[in-house]
Design a protein around this motif. Structure first.
Motif, PDB file in Angstrom:
ATOM      1  N   SER A 120      -2.737  -4.282   2.687  1.00  0.00           N
ATOM      2  CA  SER A 120      -4.040  -4.567   3.280  1.00  0.00           C
ATOM      3  C   SER A 120      -4.518  -3.407   4.154  1.00  0.00           C
ATOM      4  CB  SER A 120      -3.952  -5.833   4.140  1.00  0.00           C
ATOM      5  OG  SER A 120      -5.135  -5.988   4.904  1.00  0.00           O
ATOM      6  N   SER A 131      -5.870  -8.301  -0.948  1.00  0.00           N
ATOM      7  CA  SER A 131      -5.192  -8.456   0.335  1.00  0.00           C
ATOM      8  C   SER A 131      -6.130  -8.140   1.498  1.00  0.00           C
ATOM      9  CB  SER A 131      -3.969  -7.535   0.381  1.00  0.00           C
ATOM     10  OG  SER A 131      -3.323  -7.624   1.615  1.00  0.00           O
ATOM     11  N   THR A 132      -6.920  -7.096   1.346  1.00  0.00           N
ATOM     12  CA  THR A 132      -7.865  -6.715   2.392  1.00  0.00           C
ATOM     13  C   THR A 132      -8.986  -7.738   2.525  1.00  0.00           C
ATOM     14  OG1 THR A 132      -7.323  -4.382   2.063  1.00  0.00           O
ATOM     15  CG2 THR A 132      -9.410  -4.872   3.178  1.00  0.00           C
ATOM     16  N   ARG A 187      -8.821 -10.976   1.869  1.00  0.00           N
ATOM     17  CA  ARG A 187      -8.264 -12.160   2.520  1.00  0.00           C
ATOM     18  C   ARG A 187      -8.079 -11.918   4.023  1.00  0.00           C
ATOM     19  NH1 ARG A 187      -5.308 -16.009  -0.813  1.00  0.00           N
ATOM     20  NH2 ARG A 187      -5.731 -15.609  -2.999  1.00  0.00           N
TER      21      ARG A 187
END
Length: 146
Positions: free
Chosen positions: A61, A93-94, A96
């Motif tokens: 992330s 991931s980033t 979220r």
């Protein structure tokens, strides 16, 4: 624009060898996305302009363990348009993490890629719960109007 670069430590973890070997056997890209120039540097595929921010990450992330959240908050940013390499890993991931931090995440689905189209589409569907899916063209137009 804020560029996020990935740095890999010169001393690798014990899981790096099997991951790299598995990628090589399957014909996929090697583990490192950015070519290392120097142990303290990485090369960007899009060269940052002199006035653009650079954030360096070591994990997946762009928010985890970086100053990205502080930079965005200091700039008064509440919406993030994200694109990049590996939809199913770094981008998802980033998205979220940004959602959890309270940002309005905007995801141009044509601004990232995964090793397979199926993986890209699966991740894109998952991100719909955490951000607004759009196209690059529409995201740029919306940013101009803001």
């Amino acid at each position: 624009m804020i560029h996020v670069g990935v740095r890999r430590p010169m001393v690798r973890g014990w899981l790096d060898r099997p991951r790299t070997e598995a990628a090589a056997q399957s014909g996929r890209a090697p583990r490192d996305v950015f070519e290392m120039i120097h142990e303290d540097d990485c090369r960007f595929l899009i060269t940052p302009e002199a006035d653009e921010e650079i954030v360096t990450k070591f994990g997946v992330s762009a928010f985890a363990g970086t100053a990205l959240d502080a930079v965005l908050r200091n700039l008064g940013v509440d919406s993030v348009i994200i694109g990049g390499v590996f939809t199913h890993m770094a981008v998802e991931s980033t998205v979220r993490a940004g959602f959890d931090l309270g940002y309005r995440m905007i995801v141009p689905t044509d601004a990232s890629a995964a090793p397979t189209q199926a993986l890209h589409e699966q991740s894109t569907r998952a991100m719909a719960a955490f951000g607004r899916l759009t196209t690059t063209e529409d995201a740029i137009e919306a940013a101009r109007d803001a």
